[in-house]
Design an enzyme around this catalytic site. Structure first.
Site, PDB file in Angstrom:
ATOM      1  N   GLY A   7       0.820  -1.201   0.000  1.00  0.00           N
ATOM      2  CA  GLY A   7       0.000   0.000   0.000  1.00  0.00           C
ATOM      3  C   GLY A   7       0.851   1.247   0.000  1.00  0.00           C
ATOM      4  CB  ALA A   8       1.225   4.125  -1.777  1.00  0.00           C
ATOM      5  N   GLY A   9      -0.504   4.198   1.503  1.00  0.00           N
ATOM      6  CA  GLY A   9      -1.413   5.017   2.285  1.00  0.00           C
ATOM      7  C   GLY A   9      -0.681   5.888   3.290  1.00  0.00           C
ATOM      8  N   GLY A  12       2.281   3.490   5.396  1.00  0.00           N
ATOM      9  CA  GLY A  12       3.228   2.877   4.475  1.00  0.00           C
ATOM     10  C   GLY A  12       3.795   3.866   3.481  1.00  0.00           C
ATOM     11  CG  ASN A 102      -2.620   0.702  15.809  1.00  0.00           C
ATOM     12  OD1 ASN A 102      -1.491   1.086  16.103  1.00  0.00           O
ATOM     13  ND2 ASN A 102      -3.489   1.488  15.194  1.00  0.00           N
ATOM     14  CE  LYS A 185       0.628   2.582  18.483  1.00  0.00           C
ATOM     15  NZ  LYS A 185       1.122   2.242  17.140  1.00  0.00           N
ATOM     16  CD  GLU A 268      -6.834  -1.105  12.877  1.00  0.00           C
ATOM     17  OE1 GLU A 268      -6.126  -2.010  12.410  1.00  0.00           O
ATOM     18  OE2 GLU A 268      -6.362  -0.054  13.359  1.00  0.00           O
TER      19      GLU A 268
END
Length: 308
Positions: A7-9, A12, A102, A185, A268
Site C-alpha cells: 500500500g501507499a497510504g 506505508g 496496531n 503500544k 479496528e
C-alpha cells in the site's frame, strides 16, 4: 535491500517515502486505481519534517512475481487477509515480514501465513492521514518506527535492515525487546482509541475532568489486569507510564479510530478492544469499562453496515 511497502497510504506511504528519499530500493504494492493516481501525481507527502514529491516504483498483485528482502505491512486489521493474499507471491524463503499494525492478534495470523521465522516485530508512532487528493499529510513531528527480532537476537538480517533504515529522515529504532514494545503500544492505543471514541471528544476535554482522569486510569488498570493474566510481556507500573503519556498529549489529539468514526468508516475495534475482551472472559477478569466501550463500538459498526 529490496523493500516492498504494501500500500501507499498514510503510514506505508510515509515511511516508504522517507526510505525512497534516502535512496533505498523501495517498491509499493498498490491497487490499480491507486497506481493510476500515483503515476499521474507522484507520491506527495506534506510533513512537519519536510515535504516530499517522489516518483515511486509501483506494482500490483497481477504483476510478474519477484522476491523482496523486506515486506512492510501497515494495513488496517480488517484489510490484513486481503493484504496477505496480495503479497504472498513476493515473499521468498529469506524475506522478512515487518508489520506495523496496531494491536497484537495479527502476529499469529502473519506467522500462520508466512512462518515463524519470516515475521519480525514492529510498530509505529505517527499522526498522519491521506488527504482527498491523495497527499499523505503528517500533522505532528513524531514519526517513529520501531522494529526488531521477536527473539531479541542481533541477527545478520536485522543488522542489514538497520543499515538500510539508518540515515533516513524519520526515527527508525531497532529494539532488543520488540515484544514488550508492541504490548505497551497495544495498551496505549486501546486506551486512547476507546476513551476518545466513547466520549466522542479529543483527549483534552476528557483528561481535564476529574471524572475523565479517573475513567482513563481505571480503564488502564482493567487492561493491564487482562494482560497480566495472559502473561503478556509488560513491565510493572506500565499503567502509570501510559497515564502520564496520555496526560502529556496535546488537547486536540484524537485517535485514528475516532477519526474513522467521524468519517463513517470501519474501525479496528474487534482487533483492539474485542481481542482483549475475549481474553478477559477466558480468564474471568471483570472489565466493565472495556465492555461498555466495546458495546458502543459494536453498535456503531452494526449501524454502519446496516446503512449499506
Amino acid at each position: 535491500m529490496k523493500i516492498l511497502i504494501v500500500g501507499a497510504g498514510a503510514i506505508g506511504g510515509y515511511f516508504g517515502g522517507r526510505l525512497l528519499e534516502k535512496g533505498e530500493d523501495v517498491t509499493f504494492l498498490v491497487r490499480e486505481k491507486r497506481r493510476e493516481k500515483l503515476e499521474q501525481t507522484g507520491l506527495n507527502i506534506s510533513s512537519k519534517n519536510g515535504d516530499l514529491q517522489l516518483t515511486p516504483k509501483l506494482i500490483t498483485k497481477e504483476d510478474p512475481n519477484q522476491v523482496f528482502d523486506v515486506v512492510l505491512i501497515s494495513t488496517k486489521s480488517y484489510q490484513l487477509e486481503h493484504a496477505i493474499k496480495d503479497v504472498e507471491p513476493f515473499v521468498g524463503p529469506e524475506t522478512m515480514v515487518l508489520p506495523l499494525l496496531n494491536g497484537i492478534a495479527h502476529m499469529q495470523t502473519l506467522i500462520e501465513a508466512f512462518g515463524e521465522e519470516r515475521v519480525i516485530g514492529g510498530l509505529c508512532f505517527i499522526e498522519t492521514t491521506l488527504g482527498e487528493d491523495g497527499t499523505i499529510v503528517q500533522t505532528s513531528p513524531v514519526n517513529q518506527l520501531i522494529y526488531g527480532e521477536r527473539t531479541g537476537e542481533q541477527t545478520e538480517r536485522i543488522q542489514k535492515l538497520e543499515k538500510s533504515f539508518t540515515g533516513t529522515k524519520a526515527d527508525f529504532v531497532k529494539s532488543d525487546n520488540i515484544n514488550q514494545e508492541m504490548w505497551h503500544k497495544y495498551l496505549f492505543i486501546t486506551t486512547m482509541s476507546g476513551i476518545t471514541s466513547m466520549m466522542e471528544m479529543p483527549i483534552g476535554p476528557i483528561k481535564e475532568l476529574e471524572s475523565g482522569q479517573q475513567t482513563i486510569k481505571t480503564f488502564l488498570v482493567e487492561l493491564v489486569a487482562i494482560m497480566e493474566k495472559i502473561d503478556a510481556p509488560i513491565q510493572k507500573g506500565i499503567a502509570e507510564v501510559q497515564l502520564k503519556r496520555i496526560n502529556s498529549m496535546s488537547a486536540e489529539m484524537k485517535s485514528s479510530m475516532q477519526r474513522d468514526i467521524e468519517k463513517f468508516q470501519p474501525t479496528e475495534f474487534e482487533h483492539l478492544q474485542g481481542y482483549l475482551l475475549l481474553r478477559a472472559k477466558e480468564k474471568a477478569v471483570q472489565t466493565p469499562i472495556l465492555e461498555l466501550i466495546y458495546t458502543k463500538l459494536k453498535l456503531y459498526e452494526q449501524n454502519l453496515y446496516a446503512d449499506k
